[in-house]
Design an enzyme around this catalytic site. Structure first.
Site, mmCIF file in Angstrom:
data_model
loop_
_atom_site.group_PDB
_atom_site.id
_atom_site.type_symbol
_atom_site.label_atom_id
_atom_site.label_comp_id
_atom_site.label_asym_id
_atom_site.label_seq_id
_atom_site.Cartn_x
_atom_site.Cartn_y
_atom_site.Cartn_z
ATOM 1 N N SER A 1 17.655 76.907 -64.923
ATOM 2 C CA SER A 1 17.889 77.475 -63.595
ATOM 3 C C SER A 1 19.086 76.781 -62.988
ATOM 4 C CB SER A 1 16.663 77.256 -62.701
ATOM 5 O OG SER A 1 16.965 77.559 -61.341
ATOM 6 N N TYR B 1 9.977 71.530 -59.461
ATOM 7 C CA TYR B 1 10.677 72.609 -60.160
ATOM 8 C C TYR B 1 12.125 72.211 -60.447
ATOM 9 C CZ TYR B 1 12.771 77.196 -61.009
ATOM 10 O OH TYR B 1 13.460 78.250 -61.556
#
Length: 263
Positions: free
Chosen positions: A150, A166
């Site tokens: 990401s 995350y």
């Protein structure tokens, strides 16, 4: 004699295992690999979602099967690999896409939630990659591993996203990709990562609702967020012979956000 460029992207005869493949980015990647000729094995936790995804793929003429399992559990992760090889004979392409997030201020973030995110977002990448390499890729001196990271793993946090576990896990996925590429190149295995920006998905639904799609799009030079086609070309490049000389690379697919904001 060199191949025609179209042939370099042909995955006919290849087997691709896609974790978290029943929806969202995983299903988008599965569509791309399947349309290029790969036979697919999808895994995720929920059988109903997988049945729906496989029916969707078969309607598009793609050969696909599924296994319901939790990739964050070591035994189940290794079982996914074992069952895939038992059914399909080999694994040529592994897409480590399964992931989770948790929103909370860092000072209040539960340790249990930290562990849950880390187990799925980075520990499962290690376990799945290790098992696939041992059982199929290293013996055949060939393989493609694609990790879904990401842009949250490429820099810090503006404060807009309160997702410390995350972001940390995706940063780990970035360097995991580089380290594994360096070690397994000798076996003919390429290891690369996609780093998506904002795409509509179950994971981003809450943030997109809170901030607004238009506001998120404004951060991107292209003034848009990702759609249901934007990962396909990049995934196919990493999975196919067209990308055979690319390894250890992180490709941001984010409308240019990381180029101007750093993350």
């Amino acid at each position: 004699m060199s191949s025609k460029v179209q042939d370099l992207f042909d995955l006919t005869g290849q087997v691709a295992l896609v974790t978290g493949g029943s929806r969202g980015l995983g299903l988008q990647i599965a569509e791309a690999l399947g349309e290029a000729g790969a036979t697919l094995m999808l895994s995720s936790r929920k059988a109903a979602d997988l049945e729906e995804a496989v029916a969707h793929l078969k309607a598009r003429g793609i050969a696909a099967q599924w296994i319901a399992a939790d990739a964050s559990d070591e035994a189940q992760a290794r079982g996914i690999v074992e069952q895939t090889i038992a059914r399909l004979g080999q694994i040529d392409i592994l897409v480590n896409n399964a992931g989770a997030t948790w929103g909370a201020p860092a000072e209040d973030h539960p340790v249990e939630a930290w562990d849950k995110v880390m187990d799925l977002n980075i520990r499962s990448l290690f376990v799945m990659s290790q098992e696939v390499a041992r059982r199929s890729m290293i013996p055949r001196k060939s393989g493609r591993i694609i990790n879904v990271a990401s842009i949250a793993g490429l820099g810090g946090n503006s404060g807009m996203m309160k997702t410390i576990a995350y972001n940390t896990s995706k940063g780990a996925a970035v360097n995991f990709t580089r380290a594994l590429a360096g070690e397994w190149g000798v076996h003919g295995i390429t290891v690369n990562a996609l780093a998506p920006g904002f795409f509509p998905s179950k994971m981003t639904k809450g943030l997109m609702a809170a901030i607004g799609e238009d506001k998120l799009a404004e951060h991107a030079p292209l003034k848009r967020i990702g759609d249901d086609e934007d990962l396909k070309g990049a995934a196919l490049l990493f999975a196919s012979r067209a990308g055979k000389h690319i390894t250890g690379q992180i490709l941001a697919v984010d409308g240019g956000v990381s180029a101007v904001h750093g993350s």
